[in-house]
Design a protein around this motif. Structure first.
Motif, mmCIF file in Angstrom:
data_model
loop_
_atom_site.group_PDB
_atom_site.id
_atom_site.type_symbol
_atom_site.label_atom_id
_atom_site.label_comp_id
_atom_site.label_asym_id
_atom_site.label_seq_id
_atom_site.Cartn_x
_atom_site.Cartn_y
_atom_site.Cartn_z
ATOM 1 N N THR A 1 5.821 -2.049 0.797
ATOM 2 C CA THR A 1 4.661 -2.862 0.438
ATOM 3 C C THR A 1 4.979 -4.339 0.462
ATOM 4 O OG1 THR A 1 5.170 -2.939 -1.908
ATOM 5 C CG2 THR A 1 3.879 -1.051 -1.114
ATOM 6 N N GLU B 1 7.143 3.826 2.705
ATOM 7 C CA GLU B 1 6.016 2.886 2.768
ATOM 8 C C GLU B 1 6.429 1.570 2.138
ATOM 9 O OE1 GLU B 1 2.083 5.670 2.153
ATOM 10 O OE2 GLU B 1 3.492 5.501 0.482
ATOM 11 N N LEU C 1 8.889 10.056 3.922
ATOM 12 C CA LEU C 1 8.029 8.946 4.331
ATOM 13 C C LEU C 1 8.474 7.698 3.615
ATOM 14 C CD1 LEU C 1 5.397 8.304 5.921
ATOM 15 C CD2 LEU C 1 4.142 8.738 3.816
#
Lengths: 416, 354, 291
Positions: free
Chosen positions: B301, B299, B297
């Protein structure tokens, strides 16, 4: 949800409604029993018992309660023209009011019909007059009652006092015999009935009575004020709680030796010698109330005009209870109105208080003959108690009572 | 401003003991944060200091005086509550002056002190407003103002920022910090948020189940956590924990799932010994020669990229500050720099140091 | 916005119908009757306009009964409130054992007022009642609880308090539960004594509940009936004759229905006025800044 397609749901609401109606109809249908209500005292217990015994078992229900409650219940029931009460006890004061209101069943035709069978001529005219109103007979006479002066023979003898004949002697005797254990005198000052009786005595013995000829109150004049002042003074010799004492409580006080003397009804005399209740068996003596003017009453039972039961049956029931035999036996509790019974000399031998009673009948005085006297009593007793408990001065209290009385009687059409 | 000492403090509610022998020394003017997961007893400890709960055994000393049995009002402390606890029917000015009113301070004096505190916090235009007319941040400041007016020896904060939104929280953190610099009062601050702890504290006390796990400065706790719990608790995202054993030659760490991670420096453990290896996300490097891992995964930011990696069954979280071109499902190599590996005993969780 | 369907108002009919039958119709009829001189004995009704009202308002007895009502009403409510509040605070402090105590303390309220009045009457009866008998064995002469004008009022007040204090206690206890404990803690830290906490923190927070209990109880107590009827019957004399007792006298003893209805209407007006003014007064004192 479409109500049209739910007939079952609609039915579900109807069924309980029907049940409810059925249940309501049930008790109404069962009101076939003859319902008697009465004041509770030994004589009436006896006579209502006789009435119940006169008819098949279960036909009659009797309810006994203090007179103020009984009258209240009757007033409320009859003012709404309900058939809940069939036969009721009335004394002369209340009888006038109920007859005037048209709440009682006239009995003249039945009186004629059964005159022979029950020897109804045995009742003196004065007694029949007492149960008549506006020329019609409305009640079966049951007792003549008179207030007597009860006193403890042993205590008076011990103190060397003669039974009082005047109000001053009464006051002196009560003062002398008053102690922590035994009160000097009973005083029954519970409104309305008891307090009115006690005040009636003072108002006639010391005062000038209640009304003048034009029905204007005179009880607040000088003599009336003196009467109530005396009454107030006497309360210092009364047992505690006297403002809540009616005939029952005063009787118990005498029976238990908690008071030495006082004014009480003829119907309570026998109770003094009842070994199961009284501690002073044989110690009680009687004279006519000192100063005279104590109340005499002619009481009876009447039939409600709204009763749904058979009036013939009810009349016969009352006549049975008022028969010669029944009254002979009932003579211990109350003075029988029947001449044949009253004039029996054996009575005076058997019951020690009969001599005093006959004298009391001579010197006594009935309530003023007006239908509204009990309502006046509501007003007057309240104010007398205010004076007695010290909430107001006697003159002021009586003046206010007179003002309210006049206003009440005016509204009832007495001064037109 | 005063030193605060907690000596062998315990607290029991009936049969349940929630604090076991707490020892903490706080210097005058220090900003100390009590941090830990829910139920660790940090709020209870704070209330013990405040006097809102009775201490079962042990002592609390403020400025050398034993206050363990004293009523809160006699301890010369002030507290800022999580819900601010402002008196709803009093104005801001009345709220702030309430404690002075309770001490029968004259009105003139009260107004002066309230005005001064309001000045510091920028509350002067709000003095006549009522709490329900204020925003969350403003209420927070009023609560602090109420505490400042008291001029206490110790300030206590009970999770004061929990009810604020994220942006406001960041702003308030800075404000509280600057307030501390200005007033130089001793502060004891309770929070469950370790970022607040790290950014504001002079000293952090980590609590778990009523025990002190470690006391130290933020960086001490970050660089040298005393046990696995502290290691996982401090730092966001959490430190990665891998079970396994040291390789035969002492040059690698073999995970329980069978992945061999080469170590650049010899570990303070003998070969073959079972241990837990701790690895901070920001210390992971990607390289062609590292242990093979698959990206699960990604992610982003904005400031950095969080990547979840699968190491043959173990999950690792890595944080990168560069904009790397990565795709999910890709295979990469994982490498560990020398001095940033932590080892913990499998049974006790204690740090294993050389 | 809910769009009003046609026929929606039909749903009002059952409840409104019930209300109309039970509440509006009797009220309207009473107001109607109050303009008549109506003696139930003879059943004659004559229209006299405001005659009943004028007569009542110029009667000393009415004003005295109002004064008695005020004394008893305020005496009762004050006592109930003080004791109920104290008990609620005590329960609030107790925490765990509170449940047992709250049930026990609530028991007097479960008994029907008439039943409670009956056995209180037996306890207070002169000479033979429990209280008197006990005191007399110690050679203490007790006052005539129900027969002395002053003590009769006291007995009535105490009896009402006995029955209704638990209610106030429960309502205030429930309100206390909703109180934010940290407010009290903040006040403690701020140096407030228990008394001051009560005054500055607890009572202001409890104002809605306090207004509720005081208003409801005052309204109820003004319409006092069963307790006084059983205990003293309005006596001795008129010592405990409140407005309702006087109304009862007029309506059911003297059968003066018109006058009684007028007094009923007067009572309604008084109680409504009382309620409004209490509401306003308490609100302004304590809710100064709020709302």
């Amino acid at each position: 949800m479409d109500l049209r397609s739910r007939p079952v749901g609609a039915l579900a609401g109807v069924v309980p409604a029907l049940l409810l109606a059925a249940m309501a109809a049930g008790p109404a249908a069962a009101q076939d029993t003859i319902r008697i209500i009465s004041h509770r005292q030994p004589a009436l217990e006896y006579y209502t018992g006789k009435m119940a015994a006169a008819l098949p078992e279960g036909r009659v229900t009797v309810e006994l309660m203090p007179i103020d409650r009984e009258l209240e219940l009757a007033s409320i029931t009859m003012s709404s023209q309900s058939d809940a009460i069939d036969v009721l006890y009335l004394n002369d004061a209340s009888f006038q009011r109920f007859a005037a209101n048209g709440w009682l069943e006239p009995l003249d035709d039945l009186w004629e019909k059964y005159r022979e069978e029950y020897d109804l001529d045995d009742f003196p005219q004065s007694v029949i007059d007492a149960v008549s109103y506006d020329g019609k007979i409305y009640a079966m006479p049951i007792q003549t009652n008179t207030e007597l002066f009860f006193y403890r023979t042993d205590l008076l003898e011990e103190a060397g006092i003669e039974p009082p004949t005047t109000m001053e002697e009464y006051a002196a005797a009560a003062a002398q015999l008053h102690s922590a254990r035994t009160a000097g005198t009973i005083m029954s000052l519970k409104p309305v009935d008891a307090a009115l009786n006690e005040a009636h005595w003072y108002m006639n013995a010391i005062g000038d009575g209640w009304f003048d000829d034009a029905w204007k109150p005179i009880f607040n004049n000088a003599a009336g004020v003196e009467a109530i002042t005396k009454l107030k003074e006497m309360t210092q010799y009364a047992p505690r709680g006297f403002t809540a004492h009616a005939n029952d409580e005063s009787t118990i006080n005498l029976q238990q030796g908690l008071a030495a003397m006082g004014l009480q009804w003829f119907t309570r005399a026998a109770a003094m010698d009842n070994p199961e209740q009284s501690r002073v068996v044989g110690e009680m003596g009687w004279v006519a109330p000192p100063g005279g003017g104590a109340r005499i009453a002619n009481d009876g039972f009447a039939i409600s005009r709204f009763s749904s039961n058979d009036r013939d049956e009810m009349f016969r029931m009352m006549a049975e209870a008022a028969s010669k035999e029944s009254m002979r036996e009932g003579a211990q509790f109350a003075m029988p109105p029947r001449l044949s019974v009253l004039e029996d000399p054996a009575l005076a031998e058997q019951f020690r208080w009969y001599t005093a009673a006959r004298e009391a009948v001579e010197s006594g005085q009935a309530f003023p003959a007006m239908p509204d006297f009990l309502d006046v009593g509501e007003i007057v007793t309240r104010h007398i108690l205010r004076a007695v408990t010290g909430e107001a001065e006697v003159q002021a209290a009586l003046d206010q009572a007179a003002a309210e009385t006049e206003s009440l009687l005016a509204s009832r059409g007495y001064y037109n | 401003m005063a030193p605060l000492t907690i000596r062998q403090a315990t607290k029991s509610f009936g049969a349940v003991q929630v604090l076991h022998g707490i020892d903490i020394d706080i210097q005058d003017g220090e900003f100390v944060v009590l941090v830990g997961p829910s139920g660790c007893g940090k709020s209870t400890l704070l209330r013990l200091i405040a006097g809102l709960e009775d201490i079962t055994t042990g002592d609390i000393l403020i400025d050398g005086k034993v206050v363990s049995r004293l009523h809160p009002k006699d301890r010369d402390i002030a507290m800022v509550f999580q819900s601010y606890a402002l008196y709803p029917h009093m104005s801001v000015g009345e709220n702030m002056g309430f404690s002075l009113r309770m001490r029968d301070v004259s009105q003139a004096e009260r107004e002066r002190k309230v005005a001064a505190a309001a000045e510091i916090l920028g509350l002067t235009p709000l003095l006549d407003r009522y709490p329900r007319q204020l925003s969350g941040g403003q209420r927070q400041r009023v609560a602090m103002g109420r505490a400042i007016v008291r001029d206490p020896k110790v300030f206590l904060f009970d999770e004061p920022l929990s009810n604020l939104d994220a942006k406001l929280r960041v702003q308030m953190r800075a404000e509280i910090r600057s307030l501390h610099k200005k007033l130089k009062t001793t502060i004891v601050y309770v929070t469950h948020d370790q970022i607040e702890a790290m950014t504001m504290a002079d000293k952090i006390v980590v609590l778990r189940d009523g025990h002190v796990e470690q006391i130290g400065s933020p960086l001490e706790l970050y660089d040298a956590p005393a046990n696995a719990f502290v290691a996982e608790f401090i730092g966001s995202p959490s430190m990665n924990m891998l079970e396994g054993r040291v390789g035969e030659k002492g040059q690698s760490f073999i995970t329980a799932k069978g992945v061999e991670l080469p170590l650049e420096a010899p570990p303070p453990l003998e070969p073959g010994r079972n241990a837990i290896m701790g690895l901070r996300p920001e210390d992971i490097r990607l390289g062609a020669h590292g242990a093979p891992a698959r990206i699960l995964l990604i992610e982003p930011t904005g400031a950095d990229i969080h990547v979840n990696l699968d190491l043959n069954g173990d999950q690792l979280t890595a944080v990168f500050h560069d904009r790397l071109e990565l795709t999910e499902g890709e295979s990469v190599g994982v490498a560990i720099p020398a001095d940033v590996v932590h080892f913990f005993d499998v049974e006790t969780g204690e740090r294993i140091s050389s | 916005m809910v769009s009003w369907q046609r026929g929606l108002w039909l749903f009002f009919v059952p409840s409104f119908g019930l209300l109309a039958v039970v509440l509006l119709w009797p009220l309207g009829y009473a107001i109607y009757l109050s303009f008549f001189d109506y003696f139930l004995g003879t059943g004659t009704r004559t229209f006299i306009g405001l005659g009943n009202y004028i007569e009542l308002l110029s009667e000393a007895r009415l004003w005295r009964s109002m004064w008695t009502t005020i004394i008893i009403a305020f005496g009762s409510v004050a006592l109930e409130f003080a004791v109920g509040f104290a008990l609620a605070l005590a329960l609030y402090r107790l925490n765990s054992s509170a449940k047992v105590f709250s049930v026990l303390l609530f028991l007097p309220h479960i008994v029907t007022p008439v039943v409670a009045a009956l056995f209180l009457k037996w306890m207070l009866a002169a000479n033979w009642g429990l209280v008197d008998a006990t005191l007399l064995t110690f050679d203490i002469t007790p006052p005539d609880w129900l027969g002395d004008p002053l003590w009769a009022k006291v007995s009535v007040i105490l009896a009402d308090a006995w029955i209704f204090t638990p209610l106030i206690m429960m309502v205030l206890y429930a309100a206390l539960q909703g109180l934010d404990a940290s407010l009290i803690e903040a006040a403690q830290i701020d140096g407030a004594s228990n008394w001051r906490i009560l005054r500055h923190v607890i009572i202001p927070a409890l104002i809605p509940a306090i207004i509720f209990t005081i208003s409801v109880r005052l309204m109820d107590v003004f319409r006092f009936f069963d307790l006084i009827y059983v205990l003293t019957g309005g006596g001795p004399g008129t010592a405990t004759e409140t407005i309702t007792m006087y109304t009862y006298q007029l309506g059911f003893r003297m059968l003066e229905v018109g006058k009684a209805s007028a007094l009923g209407v007067i009572t309604l007006v008084i109680v409504a006025a009382l309620l409004l003014s209490i509401n306003r007064a308490l609100n302004s004192i304590y809710r100064g800044g709020d709302r």
